[in-house]
Design a protein around this motif. Structure first.
Motif, short mmCIF file in Angstrom:
data_model
loop_
_atom_site.label_atom_id
_atom_site.label_comp_id
_atom_site.label_asym_id
_atom_site.label_seq_id
_atom_site.Cartn_x
_atom_site.Cartn_y
_atom_site.Cartn_z
N ALA A 111 0.85 -1.20 0.00
CA ALA A 111 0.00 0.00 0.00
C ALA A 111 0.88 1.25 0.00
CB ALA A 111 -0.92 0.01 1.22
N PRO A 112 0.90 1.97 -1.11
CA PRO A 112 1.70 3.19 -1.18
C PRO A 112 0.95 4.38 -0.57
CG PRO A 112 0.69 2.78 -3.30
CD PRO A 112 0.29 1.65 -2.39
N HIS A 113 0.62 4.27 0.70
CA HIS A 113 -0.13 5.29 1.42
C HIS A 113 0.65 5.68 2.66
CE1 HIS A 113 -3.72 4.75 -1.07
NE2 HIS A 113 -3.40 3.47 -1.05
N GLY A 114 0.48 6.90 3.11
CA GLY A 114 1.22 7.41 4.24
C GLY A 114 0.95 6.67 5.53
N GLY A 115 1.99 6.58 6.36
CA GLY A 115 1.84 6.01 7.68
C GLY A 115 2.95 5.07 8.11
N SER A 116 3.80 4.63 7.19
CA SER A 116 4.91 3.77 7.57
C SER A 116 6.21 4.47 7.22
CB SER A 116 4.82 2.41 6.86
OG SER A 116 5.74 1.50 7.43
N PHE A 117 7.17 4.38 8.13
CA PHE A 117 8.42 5.13 8.00
C PHE A 117 9.57 4.19 8.33
CE2 PHE A 117 11.52 8.42 8.91
CZ PHE A 117 11.11 9.50 8.14
N PRO A 118 10.67 4.30 7.58
CA PRO A 118 11.81 3.42 7.85
C PRO A 118 12.47 3.74 9.19
CG PRO A 118 12.41 5.04 6.20
CD PRO A 118 10.95 5.21 6.47
N ILE A 119 12.88 2.71 9.89
CA ILE A 119 13.74 2.89 11.06
C ILE A 119 15.16 2.77 10.54
CG2 ILE A 119 14.45 1.94 13.29
CD1 ILE A 119 11.53 0.87 13.54
N ASN A 120 15.81 3.91 10.46
CA ASN A 120 17.16 3.97 9.93
C ASN A 120 18.17 4.13 11.06
OD1 ASN A 120 16.70 3.83 7.07
ND2 ASN A 120 15.87 5.91 7.18
N VAL A 121 19.28 3.42 10.93
CA VAL A 121 20.40 3.54 11.86
C VAL A 121 21.59 4.05 11.06
CG1 VAL A 121 21.98 2.30 13.39
CG2 VAL A 121 19.54 1.72 13.37
N LYS A 122 22.21 5.11 11.58
CA LYS A 122 23.36 5.71 10.90
C LYS A 122 24.43 4.65 10.67
CE LYS A 122 22.39 10.15 12.97
NZ LYS A 122 22.70 11.04 14.10
N GLY A 123 24.93 4.60 9.45
CA GLY A 123 25.97 3.65 9.10
C GLY A 123 25.47 2.26 8.76
N THR A 124 24.17 2.01 8.97
CA THR A 124 23.60 0.70 8.69
C THR A 124 22.49 0.79 7.66
OG1 THR A 124 24.09 -0.06 10.93
CG2 THR A 124 22.42 -1.29 9.72
N GLY A 125 21.58 1.73 7.82
CA GLY A 125 20.44 1.87 6.93
C GLY A 125 19.16 1.41 7.60
N CYS A 126 18.24 0.96 6.79
CA CYS A 126 16.90 0.58 7.26
C CYS A 126 16.95 -0.79 7.94
CB CYS A 126 15.93 0.55 6.08
SG CYS A 126 14.24 0.11 6.53
N ILE A 127 16.49 -0.81 9.21
CA ILE A 127 16.46 -2.07 9.95
C ILE A 127 15.04 -2.49 10.30
CG2 ILE A 127 18.78 -1.74 10.89
CD1 ILE A 127 17.28 -1.08 13.61
N GLY A 128 14.07 -1.69 9.89
CA GLY A 128 12.68 -2.00 10.20
C GLY A 128 11.77 -0.86 9.81
N ALA A 129 10.56 -0.88 10.36
CA ALA A 129 9.57 0.14 10.03
C ALA A 129 8.69 0.41 11.24
CB ALA A 129 8.71 -0.31 8.86
N VAL A 130 8.26 1.67 11.34
CA VAL A 130 7.25 2.06 12.32
C VAL A 130 6.04 2.51 11.52
CG1 VAL A 130 8.34 4.35 12.53
CG2 VAL A 130 6.66 3.60 14.23
N THR A 131 4.86 2.00 11.88
CA THR A 131 3.67 2.20 11.06
C THR A 131 2.48 2.60 11.92
OG1 THR A 131 4.51 0.45 9.62
CG2 THR A 131 2.21 1.14 9.29
N VAL A 132 1.69 3.53 11.38
CA VAL A 132 0.43 3.94 11.98
C VAL A 132 -0.64 3.85 10.91
CG1 VAL A 132 -0.86 5.93 12.88
CG2 VAL A 132 1.44 5.46 13.73
N SER A 133 -1.84 3.39 11.29
CA SER A 133 -2.97 3.33 10.36
C SER A 133 -4.24 3.70 11.10
CB SER A 133 -3.11 1.93 9.77
OG SER A 133 -4.26 1.86 8.95
N GLY A 134 -5.05 4.53 10.48
CA GLY A 134 -6.34 4.89 11.05
C GLY A 134 -6.77 6.31 10.75
N LEU A 135 -5.81 7.15 10.38
CA LEU A 135 -6.08 8.54 10.05
C LEU A 135 -5.93 8.74 8.55
CD1 LEU A 135 -3.79 10.08 12.83
CD2 LEU A 135 -6.25 9.62 12.97
N PRO A 136 -6.28 9.91 8.03
CA PRO A 136 -5.92 10.19 6.64
C PRO A 136 -4.40 10.01 6.49
CG PRO A 136 -7.46 11.84 7.44
CD PRO A 136 -7.06 10.99 8.64
N GLN A 137 -3.97 9.56 5.32
CA GLN A 137 -2.58 9.13 5.16
C GLN A 137 -1.55 10.19 5.52
OE1 GLN A 137 -1.24 8.11 1.22
NE2 GLN A 137 -2.69 9.50 0.24
N ARG A 138 -1.80 11.45 5.23
CA ARG A 138 -0.83 12.50 5.57
C ARG A 138 -0.73 12.65 7.09
NH1 ARG A 138 1.16 16.30 2.02
NH2 ARG A 138 2.04 18.21 2.91
#
Length: 164
Positions: A111-138
């Motif tokens: 789903a290419p809709h707002g609410g999920s964001f990468p958990i980035n660690v400096k020097g490593t990159g994306c190690i996971g995601a934090v996601t919210v759903s229930g509001l308008p995507q923005r």
């Protein structure tokens, strides 16, 4: 705001909202912070923090429906596929006049809709995601950015997307 303005701001967010280190305790703290923000505001959202495809935190607040569980999964899949926010992926597809299916993916799983964001660690990159759903995507996107900015002591006013 134009699509390019939003995409540029989200790129700034993704760069600024990187952790020096991130572990299971940090994941729990992030999820709990989101739960507290949403509860204080009476927001009916589902909240998910996933590391390396392992669920670490999940909360469903009053007002959430079974559909939100699926939205969380599909938005998170976008982040874990492209290592960028689901909102940025959606805006880029919109700008290019494309869909997830044009990229060989199933809308049932992405789903290419707002609410999920990468958990980035400096020097490593994306190690996971934090996601919210229930509001308008923005608003889903902005809530996640707010929590990350609070955790990382970043200036939210310079990072937040403006209202439409």
């Amino acid at each position: 705001m134009t699509l390019d303005d939003d995409l540029n701001r989200i790129a700034e967010q993704e760069k600024a909202l990187s952790f020096d280190a991130f572990d299971l305790t940090t994941a729990w703290q992030l999820g709990k912070l989101l739960q507290e923000l949403a509860t204080e505001r009476g927001l009916g959202v589902a909240i998910d923090v996933t590391l390396h495809s392992m669920p670490v935190f999940y909360a469903a607040l009053p007002g959430v429906t079974p559909d939100n569980v699926n939205w969380v999964r599909r938005k998170r899949n976008m982040v874990l596929r492209y290592f960028r926010s689901s909102y940025a992926s959606g805006l880029k597809l919109k700008k290019d006049g494309k869909t997830v299916e044009d990229n060989g993916l199933s809308g049932d799983d992405y789903a290419p809709h707002g609410g999920s964001f990468p958990i980035n660690v400096k020097g490593t990159g994306c190690i996971g995601a934090v996601t919210v759903s229930g509001l308008p995507q923005r608003d889903d996107h902005n809530l996640v950015v707010e929590a990350l900015a609070l955790m990382l002591a970043k200036d939210l006013d310079t990072l937040r997307l403006s209202p439409l």
